[in-house]
Every structure is written in C-alpha cells, then in structure tokens.
Design an enzyme around this catalytic site. Structure first.
Site, PDB file in Angstrom:
ATOM      1  N   HIS A  95       0.926  -1.262  -0.037  1.00 35.43           N
ATOM      2  CA  HIS A  95      -0.059  -0.178  -0.069  1.00 35.43           C
ATOM      3  C   HIS A  95       1.006   1.231   0.179  1.00 35.43           C
ATOM      4  O   HIS A  95       1.810   1.247   0.828  1.00 35.43           O
ATOM      5  CB  HIS A  95      -0.997  -0.044   1.259  1.00 35.43           C
ATOM      6  CG  HIS A  95      -1.702   1.257   1.360  1.00 35.43           C
ATOM      7  ND1 HIS A  95      -2.503   1.912   0.390  1.00 35.43           N
ATOM      8  CD2 HIS A  95      -1.797   2.022   2.686  1.00 35.43           C
ATOM      9  CE1 HIS A  95      -2.982   3.026   0.809  1.00 35.43           C
ATOM     10  NE2 HIS A  95      -2.560   3.133   2.191  1.00 35.43           N
ATOM     11  N   HIS A  97       0.771   5.795  -0.922  1.00 29.86           N
ATOM     12  CA  HIS A  97       0.297   7.057  -1.554  1.00 29.86           C
ATOM     13  C   HIS A  97       0.810   7.695  -2.421  1.00 29.86           C
ATOM     14  O   HIS A  97       0.878   8.722  -2.695  1.00 29.86           O
ATOM     15  CB  HIS A  97       0.009   7.813  -0.254  1.00 29.86           C
ATOM     16  CG  HIS A  97      -0.858   7.385   0.818  1.00 29.86           C
ATOM     17  ND1 HIS A  97      -2.191   7.860   0.983  1.00 29.86           N
ATOM     18  CD2 HIS A  97      -0.838   6.275   1.710  1.00 29.86           C
ATOM     19  CE1 HIS A  97      -2.828   7.338   2.008  1.00 29.86           C
ATOM     20  NE2 HIS A  97      -1.991   6.444   2.456  1.00 29.86           N
ATOM     21  N   ASP A 120       1.196  -4.875 -20.341  1.00 33.10           N
ATOM     22  CA  ASP A 120       2.129  -5.831 -19.772  1.00 33.10           C
ATOM     23  C   ASP A 120       1.830  -6.222 -18.606  1.00 33.10           C
ATOM     24  O   ASP A 120       2.162  -7.517 -18.295  1.00 33.10           O
ATOM     25  CB  ASP A 120       3.571  -5.228 -19.811  1.00 33.10           C
ATOM     26  CG  ASP A 120       3.968  -5.066 -21.312  1.00 33.10           C
ATOM     27  OD1 ASP A 120       3.572  -5.787 -22.083  1.00 33.10           O
ATOM     28  OD2 ASP A 120       4.998  -4.367 -21.419  1.00 33.10           O
ATOM     29  N   HIS A 169      -8.547   7.404  -1.144  1.00 33.77           N
ATOM     30  CA  HIS A 169      -7.551   6.885  -0.477  1.00 33.77           C
ATOM     31  C   HIS A 169      -6.350   6.871  -1.365  1.00 33.77           C
ATOM     32  O   HIS A 169      -5.301   7.753  -0.907  1.00 33.77           O
ATOM     33  CB  HIS A 169      -7.960   5.755   0.327  1.00 33.77           C
ATOM     34  CG  HIS A 169      -6.968   5.142   1.484  1.00 33.77           C
ATOM     35  ND1 HIS A 169      -7.470   4.359   2.237  1.00 33.77           N
ATOM     36  CD2 HIS A 169      -5.640   5.548   1.739  1.00 33.77           C
ATOM     37  CE1 HIS A 169      -6.320   4.030   3.098  1.00 33.77           C
ATOM     38  NE2 HIS A 169      -5.308   4.750   2.887  1.00 33.77           N
ATOM     39  N   TYR A 226       7.509 -13.975 -23.399  1.00 34.38           N
ATOM     40  CA  TYR A 226       8.671 -12.832 -23.009  1.00 34.38           C
ATOM     41  C   TYR A 226       9.515 -13.141 -21.981  1.00 34.38           C
ATOM     42  O   TYR A 226       9.186 -14.176 -20.884  1.00 34.38           O
ATOM     43  CB  TYR A 226       7.673 -11.646 -22.381  1.00 34.38           C
ATOM     44  CG  TYR A 226       8.557 -10.361 -22.169  1.00 34.38           C
ATOM     45  CD1 TYR A 226       8.701  -9.370 -23.102  1.00 34.38           C
ATOM     46  CD2 TYR A 226       8.993 -10.265 -20.746  1.00 34.38           C
ATOM     47  CE1 TYR A 226       9.249  -8.070 -22.645  1.00 34.38           C
ATOM     48  CE2 TYR A 226       9.717  -9.258 -20.451  1.00 34.38           C
ATOM     49  CZ  TYR A 226       9.679  -7.965 -21.427  1.00 34.38           C
ATOM     50  OH  TYR A 226      10.377  -6.946 -21.009  1.00 34.38           O
TER      51      TYR A 226
END
Length: 230
Positions: A95, A97, A120, A169, A226
């Site tokens: 997580h 910001h 991708d 958020h 790839y």
C-alpha cells in the site's frame, strides 16, 4: 522460508518502496505471507523507514493476532489480511500514497488500459472502489477497506488485475510474492502518470483491444514467451 528470512524480505520490500519514489515519510507498507504456517509479516506502523531493521517487522496470524514483534503492526494490517484471505494465490501486498495513482483514487476514476505498458502487467483497467458507507467508515474501517477492494474485484482474476484504487484514499497492489507486489505498485504509479498525460493530450484516445491482449498474453498467457525460461 524461515520467519527471519521472511522478515528480511519484507524489510527490503518496504525500503524498495522508498527507493522507487512511491513512499514519503511513513506513508506506505508492504507485507508477505507464509501460506503453510498462516503467518503474515508486515511493517510496524508509523516507524520511519530509515530507522527500521528487519527485526522490527511484525508477524501476525490471519486474524491479526501478533505472534512476534515488539512494535505494533501497521494500521493497514486488517486490509492486508482481508486480501490474503480472499485472494488465495497472492503472496505479498503493498500500500502506498504514490502521487499519480492516488490522484486517480481521489478523482474516483479507474485507470483505463490505454497502452502496452499497462497491458504488460494489468489485463484490464485498474479499478477504483465505490464510496465507503458511513457504517464501513465508522466501523472496522481498515477491515472494510479490504472488503471494498474484494467486492470491486469480484469478477476479476486478482493475478490479472494485481492492484486497485481505494476511492479518496490510494492504491493497493499485490503479487505472487512481496517483490512482485512492489513491482506491480511501481507499474501502477507509472501507468497512472502516463494516463494522466495521455488524456491531457487527447481526451478521446482509444486502445486497440487486440494489442492489449497481445501484450498481456505474451507475458502472462498460456503461451507466454516474454523474457527467459530460467
């Protein structure tokens, strides 16, 4: 993997968030899970990155009970735990910001898949959750944050869409392990920035769906080619 090795991996992943410019101050966290033992290791809450050591990482069970660690786990731990319980194939959660992804979250907008860089790693748009209700915000807020992510991903493969935006958020990303989760968080921020610029240049832009499927499939499809097979 030993618990100490998992702590080291989570510690390094948290530092990588800073290295990649996704985190300032203490605005972010990374975690990883040992599925066999049901143990999640996560960054301690509110601790500056430059002051952390691997031994500061906190181990909890899937109900959030602290198993090992002298510090309190991140306040976002309940969100991470909801994702681990719902998405059985993921091994790490991040997580942040980060600026552009958070801007899309604050705008309440999905990040549309409009280019091969996006395709991708993310097959479709990076989804933004719905508004949280008063009960969700006033109740077990961090737990409910996980629930709104899971609800938004209900019709998606979480490994094909390895991240989401929580409205107002910010972004959460996940992956096969915590290093993969960091990678997906880096990609999310970059494609968020690219999309912001691209829509400024051409608000009516479109993406060729065949090109989107080609780029996702060559990395993640049954006949992926790839990279190196090592």
């Amino acid at each position: 993997m030993t618990l100490e090795a998992l702590k080291e991996e989570v510690f390094r992943a948290n530092l990588d968030l800073v290295k990649h410019g996704l985190v300032i101050l203490t605005w972010g966290n990374a975690s990883a899970i040992d599925r066999e033992r049901g143990i999640v290791v996560i960054k301690p809450g509110g601790v500056p990155y430059e002051a952390m050591a691997p031994s500061d990482m906190v181990a909890v069970d899937l109900q959030g009970r602290v198993l090992e660690g002298r510090l309190r786990p991140s306040s976002d731990t309940p969100t991470h735990l909801v994702l681990y319980r719902a998405f059985k194939d993921i091994g790490g959660v991040v997580h942040t910001h980060s600026t552009y992804a958070t801007a899309w979250a604050q705008a309440g907008r999905d990040i549309p898949n409009i280019g091969t860089t996006h395709a991708d790693c993310f097959r479709d748009a990076i989804p933004c959750t719905a508004d949280m209700t008063e009960a969700e915000i006033k109740g077990a807020y961090e737990h409910e944050t996980g629930n709104v992510i899971v609800e938004r991903l209900r019709s998606s493969d979480p490994l094909h869409t390895p991240g989401a935006l929580v409205k107002n958020h910010g972004p959460f990303a996940w992956g096969a392990d915590v290093r993969d989760a960091v990678h997906n968080a880096v990609v999310m921020e970059q494609v968020a920035r690219m999309a912001c610029i691209a829509f400024t240049l051409n608000p009516n832009l479109t993406m060729n769906p065949l090109l989107r499927e080609k780029h996702f499939g060559r990395k993640h499809g049954p006949e992926a080619y790839y990279g190196q097979n090592v």
